[in-house]
Design a protein around this motif. Structure first.
Motif, PDB file in Angstrom:
ATOM      1  N   GLN A   1       4.273  -1.485 -13.914  1.00 19.93           N
ATOM      2  CA  GLN A   1       4.275  -1.429 -15.010  1.00 19.93           C
ATOM      3  C   GLN A   1       3.207  -2.092 -15.258  1.00 19.93           C
ATOM      4  OE1 GLN A   1       7.137  -1.559 -17.368  1.00 19.93           O
ATOM      5  NE2 GLN A   1       7.861  -0.156 -16.328  1.00 19.93           N
ATOM      6  N   TYR A   2       2.080  -2.805 -14.473  1.00 21.64           N
ATOM      7  CA  TYR A   2       1.227  -3.431 -14.766  1.00 21.64           C
ATOM      8  C   TYR A   2      -0.413  -2.334 -14.104  1.00 21.64           C
ATOM      9  CZ  TYR A   2       4.962  -6.822 -14.899  1.00 21.64           C
ATOM     10  OH  TYR A   2       6.135  -7.190 -15.471  1.00 21.64           O
ATOM     11  N   VAL A  22      -0.931 -13.842 -18.116  1.00 18.35           N
ATOM     12  CA  VAL A  22      -1.052 -14.739 -16.460  1.00 18.35           C
ATOM     13  C   VAL A  22      -0.676 -16.197 -17.215  1.00 18.35           C
ATOM     14  CG1 VAL A  22      -3.237 -16.014 -16.169  1.00 18.35           C
ATOM     15  CG2 VAL A  22      -3.791 -13.788 -16.165  1.00 18.35           C
ATOM     16  N   MET A  23      -0.487 -16.660 -18.292  1.00 17.87           N
ATOM     17  CA  MET A  23      -0.278 -17.691 -18.320  1.00 17.87           C
ATOM     18  C   MET A  23       1.765 -18.184 -18.867  1.00 17.87           C
ATOM     19  SD  MET A  23      -2.934 -18.979 -21.227  1.00 17.87           S
ATOM     20  CE  MET A  23      -2.008 -18.144 -22.522  1.00 17.87           C
ATOM     21  N   ILE A  24       2.753 -17.397 -18.646  1.00 15.09           N
ATOM     22  CA  ILE A  24       3.907 -17.134 -18.430  1.00 15.09           C
ATOM     23  C   ILE A  24       4.254 -16.962 -17.036  1.00 15.09           C
ATOM     24  CG2 ILE A  24       5.598 -15.113 -18.052  1.00 15.09           C
ATOM     25  CD1 ILE A  24       4.069 -14.051 -20.871  1.00 15.09           C
ATOM     26  N   SER A  80       5.681  -5.756 -24.105  1.00 13.18           N
ATOM     27  CA  SER A  80       6.619  -4.463 -23.610  1.00 13.18           C
ATOM     28  C   SER A  80       7.717  -5.530 -23.189  1.00 13.18           C
ATOM     29  CB  SER A  80       7.210  -3.534 -23.221  1.00 13.18           C
ATOM     30  OG  SER A  80       7.118  -3.476 -21.624  1.00 13.18           O
ATOM     31  N   GLU A  81       9.069  -5.733 -23.029  1.00 11.62           N
ATOM     32  CA  GLU A  81      10.209  -6.500 -23.399  1.00 11.62           C
ATOM     33  C   GLU A  81      10.604  -6.065 -21.740  1.00 11.62           C
ATOM     34  OE1 GLU A  81      12.666  -9.499 -23.552  1.00 11.62           O
ATOM     35  OE2 GLU A  81      11.430  -8.916 -25.104  1.00 11.62           O
ATOM     36  N   LEU A 135       8.041  -9.301 -14.678  1.00 11.70           N
ATOM     37  CA  LEU A 135       6.856 -10.139 -14.471  1.00 11.70           C
ATOM     38  C   LEU A 135       7.639 -10.829 -13.117  1.00 11.70           C
ATOM     39  CD1 LEU A 135       3.342 -10.810 -15.101  1.00 11.70           C
ATOM     40  CD2 LEU A 135       5.174 -12.500 -16.314  1.00 11.70           C
ATOM     41  N   ASN A 136       8.271 -11.695 -13.185  1.00  7.44           N
ATOM     42  CA  ASN A 136       8.320 -12.147 -11.968  1.00  7.44           C
ATOM     43  C   ASN A 136       8.179 -12.095 -10.035  1.00  7.44           C
ATOM     44  OD1 ASN A 136       8.862 -15.216 -11.214  1.00  7.44           O
ATOM     45  ND2 ASN A 136      10.806 -14.499 -10.478  1.00  7.44           N
ATOM     46  N   ALA A 137       8.379 -10.273 -10.700  1.00 13.53           N
ATOM     47  CA  ALA A 137       7.724  -9.470 -10.294  1.00 13.53           C
ATOM     48  C   ALA A 137       7.656  -8.386 -10.176  1.00 13.53           C
ATOM     49  CB  ALA A 137      10.255  -8.843  -9.913  1.00 13.53           C
TER      50      ALA A 137
END
Length: 133
Positions: free
Chosen positions: A64-65, A21-23, A48-49, A55-57
């Motif tokens: 992935q989520y 969330v913070m990222i 994980s990398e 995350l931006n997409a």
């Protein structure tokens, strides 16, 4: 703000989700200092990398989520970008299905405080790299 941040993270009870969330909010707000800090914390916490890189997409990388994470990320975006003036009911209702009342309050608190931190650091032009755990 530090106390609110700590209480929100603890109340949410999911440190991995808190960092996502913070990222995400920091990406939207272009806060390099907060991005650097929360990326470091997420990696140290075992994130994980692949998930960090995507995350931006996150909407396109749905495998992935989890649904819960996706609901939190949608709420993060809606609270961070209030261009229409309100968080859409659908976004709020979806988050409310995945989080209990107290968890949802902590999640909203976390989103609010990271947005505050982002605005503080961006307006002060604090460069990345200064975070020391």
């Amino acid at each position: 703000m530090s106390a609110l941040s700590a209480a929100a993270k603890q109340g949410l009870g999911d440190p991995v989700l808190a960092e996502l969330v913070m990222i995400r909010a920091s990406q939207i707000n272009h806060c390099a200092f907060c991005l650097d800090m929360h990326l470091r914390v997420a990696r140290k916490g075992g994130e994980s990398e692949d998930r960090i890189q995507l995350l931006n997409a996150w909407e396109e990388a749905e495998d992935q989520y989890s649904e819960r994470e996706r609901a939190a990320l949608a709420l993060t975006e809606a609270v961070t970008v209030l261009t229409d003036g309100f968080v859409p009911d659908e976004v709020y209702d979806t988050a409310a299905k995945h989080f209990g009342e107290a968890e949802l309050a902590h999640l909203i608190g976390l989103i609010t405080v990271i947005n505050g931190w982002n605005r503080l650091m961006v307006s002060r032009r604090v460069p990345p790299g200064g975070y020391q755990p």
